[in-house]
Enzyme design. Structure first.
Site, PDB file in Angstrom:
ATOM      1  N   ASP A  36      46.646  40.371   2.807  1.00 41.51           N
ATOM      2  CA  ASP A  36      47.958  40.499   2.470  1.00 41.51           C
ATOM      3  C   ASP A  36      48.291  42.146   1.944  1.00 41.51           C
ATOM      4  O   ASP A  36      49.414  42.032   1.648  1.00 41.51           O
ATOM      5  CB  ASP A  36      48.447  39.647   1.466  1.00 41.51           C
ATOM      6  CG  ASP A  36      48.587  38.154   2.058  1.00 41.51           C
ATOM      7  OD1 ASP A  36      48.498  37.921   3.363  1.00 41.51           O
ATOM      8  OD2 ASP A  36      48.837  37.121   1.215  1.00 41.51           O
ATOM      9  N   ASP A 293      82.502  64.946  27.892  1.00 43.65           N
ATOM     10  CA  ASP A 293      81.136  64.339  27.902  1.00 43.65           C
ATOM     11  C   ASP A 293      81.460  62.657  27.324  1.00 43.65           C
ATOM     12  O   ASP A 293      80.557  61.891  27.915  1.00 43.65           O
ATOM     13  CB  ASP A 293      80.277  65.093  27.073  1.00 43.65           C
ATOM     14  CG  ASP A 293      79.897  66.523  27.474  1.00 43.65           C
ATOM     15  OD1 ASP A 293      79.840  66.362  28.857  1.00 43.65           O
ATOM     16  OD2 ASP A 293      79.687  67.254  26.880  1.00 43.65           O
TER      17      ASP A 293
END
Length: 507
Positions: A36, A293
């Site tokens: 852990d 664009d």
């Protein structure tokens, strides 16, 4: 609880450790078995930290299970107190060690008798909350602890003369948190607002008594800081601004909310000219949205998935500021699902709330978007489906902890968001050139690469026919053809099988 090889939000103790290690001179003791304790490695690697992560594992092993944990836990706390001289030690169990049902509060009380610094047990239910909820709760608990301590001593500071702010929610392992923090400090300076405290990242627990000085609290991320801001509002009447300043529209809305909050307390500020100047000349996003664009992106399909804050903000930017069609937007923050639905419903066709990465992968494949905006897991899915992905939220990889300056909040953040969005799409001319020239590779290499991630084999004539299909739909045709062949037990796909598959779907 269930086993999974991918989790969007980690277990509760990760959230507690993120908050504890964000503060200066705070040490965390993790009561857990070996296995852990991966947080130390994760933080050191991703944050590129030069110092050791201030977390010690009080190991639960067979000896502890036989005799009990109290002696070892208390010894570890007092030892670290002697060695490191921290201002605060935070003790947290993990899901695994919580099974033991030990009285950790008693362990803390015992350790506090000998420790010179403060000792605190993270009051988090590890079975009911995840990493984000635990982080929020832990920060609130630490703030309340030191506010109450200062109140007893009569050390609480009062409201500052000039407008000031607490920025709440910046933490280690957060998505671009350090860059966002720098940008927010610059924004506050431009607005003539003093930054009182930034918590928890880089803060001292001894300075938490200064939190009441602020005129308002700014909580840029919904996942961390809301509980603390709510507590400070209840205790001291400090208003909270919780609008994430991400994108041109939301940044302006956040600043206008700050203006309203300050003027309600006697200030006389007007930020409209500042908003106008920043929008027109500092941020390039408004200009870009009107450029040829960006117009090329209009109507392109995208999907969005991440934590509440970033998924909601990116959905709004795509739909409202760039004219991109958001097929669906989703979040893994199930505990705050109502807020997310309210924020994004009008900007997308569908809302998905889930912690299941498999469900998200299937939803992406079904939608066939031109681009994905999500976590590292969605980037992996995009790689498999040959769909570009811009990463916008944790969980993230080391590449999303850039060394260069890359905020997502504020007016500089609007530029970063635009770049990320624009560069995540395969553009029209790019598609055209790939069709004609095959990029830098020969047509044969590209053809061979098409089925590289498949268990199906294609003949040369089948591959040649597949290669004639435009790139933006080729992946879909390929998957449909392979599904057709698999259902009929066809192991080798030639041109005739491709034609038959197209006929079966009426193409």
């Amino acid at each position: 609880m269930k086993l999974a090889y991918w989790m969007y939000a980690g277990p509760a103790h990760i959230g507690t450790l993120r908050v504890a290690t964000s503060f200066k001179n705070v040490h965390a003791i993790m009561h857990a078995p070996i296995g852990d304790d991966y947080f130390n490695v994760m933080r050191s690697m991703l944050e590129r930290e030069r110092d050791f992560t201030p977390v010690t594992t009080s190991v639960v092993d067979r000896h502890v299970l036989a005799r009990g944990s109290q002696e070892r836990v208390v010894d570890n706390i007092t030892r670290k107190d002697r060695e490191e001289h921290p201002d605060l030690i935070v003790l947290t169990p993990t899901c695994t060690s919580s099974i033991l049902q030990e009285d950790l509060e008693n362990f803390v009380e015992r350790a506090q008798l000998d420790a010179k610094g403060d000792v605190l047990l993270a009051d988090v239910n590890h079975y009911r909350v995840n990493e984000l909820q635990a982080a929020d709760r832990t920060l609130d608990q630490i703030v309340q602890f030191y506010i109450n301590k200062a109140r007893k001593k009569g050390d609480l500071e009062t409201k500052s003369e000039k407008p000031s702010v607490n920025i709440i929610g910046m933490s280690t392992l957060g998505f671009h948190n350090q860059h966002d923090c720098t940008e927010l400090k610059r924004l506050m300076a431009d607005l003539g607002i003093e930054v009182n405290e930034v918590i928890p990242e880089g803060a001292s627990v001894h300075n938490l008594k200064r939190l009441p000085r602020a005129w308002f609290n700014l909580v840029p991320y919904r996942e961390l800081g809301m509980m603390t801001a709510s507590y400070l509002e209840q205790e001291f009447g400090t208003p909270c601004v919780d609008i994430t300043p991400m994108g041109v529209v939301e940044t302006a809305r956040c600043i206008r909310k700050i203006q309203q909050v300050l003027n309600a307390q006697g200030a006389d500020v007007n930020y409209e000219e500042f908003i106008d100047q920043q929008t027109r000349f500092v941020s390039q996003a408004a200009w870009f949205s009107r450029s040829i664009d960006c117009q090329n992106l209009t109507g392109k399909k995208a999907v969005v998935f991440g934590d509440n804050t970033h998924a909601a903000a990116m959905t709004k930017i795509l739909a409202r500021e760039m004219g991109i069609h958001v097929v669906w937007a989703g979040t893994y923050c199930k505990h705050d699902a109502d807020w997310f639905r309210e924020q994004v419903s009008e900007y997308c066709d569908e809302v998905i709330i889930t912690e299941d990465h498999g469900q998200i992968g299937d939803a992406i494949a079904k939608a066939e978007p031109s681009a994905i905006f999500g976590t590292q897991m969605e980037r992996h899915v995009g790689k498999r489906l040959d769909i570009p992905c811009g990463v916008i939220a944790a969980p993230i990889h080391i590449q999303n902890f850039p060394i260069g300056y890359k905020p997502f909040l504020g007016y500089e953040g609007t530029n970063q968001c635009v770049d990320l969005v624009y560069n995540s799409f395969t553009l029209g001319m790019e598609d055209h050139l790939l069709e004609i020239f095959g990029g830098h590779d020969t047509k044969e290499v590209i053809t061979k690469g098409i089925s590289a991630d498949s268990d199906m084999n294609w003949t040369k004539d089948g591959q040649a026919e597949l290669n004639k299909i435009p790139g933006f739909v080729r992946g879909k045709v390929k998957r449909n053809t392979e599904k057709f062949a698999r259902e009929r037990g066809i192991a080798l796909i030639n041109a005739e099988v491709l034609y038959a598959a197209k006929e079966s779907v009426g193409a």
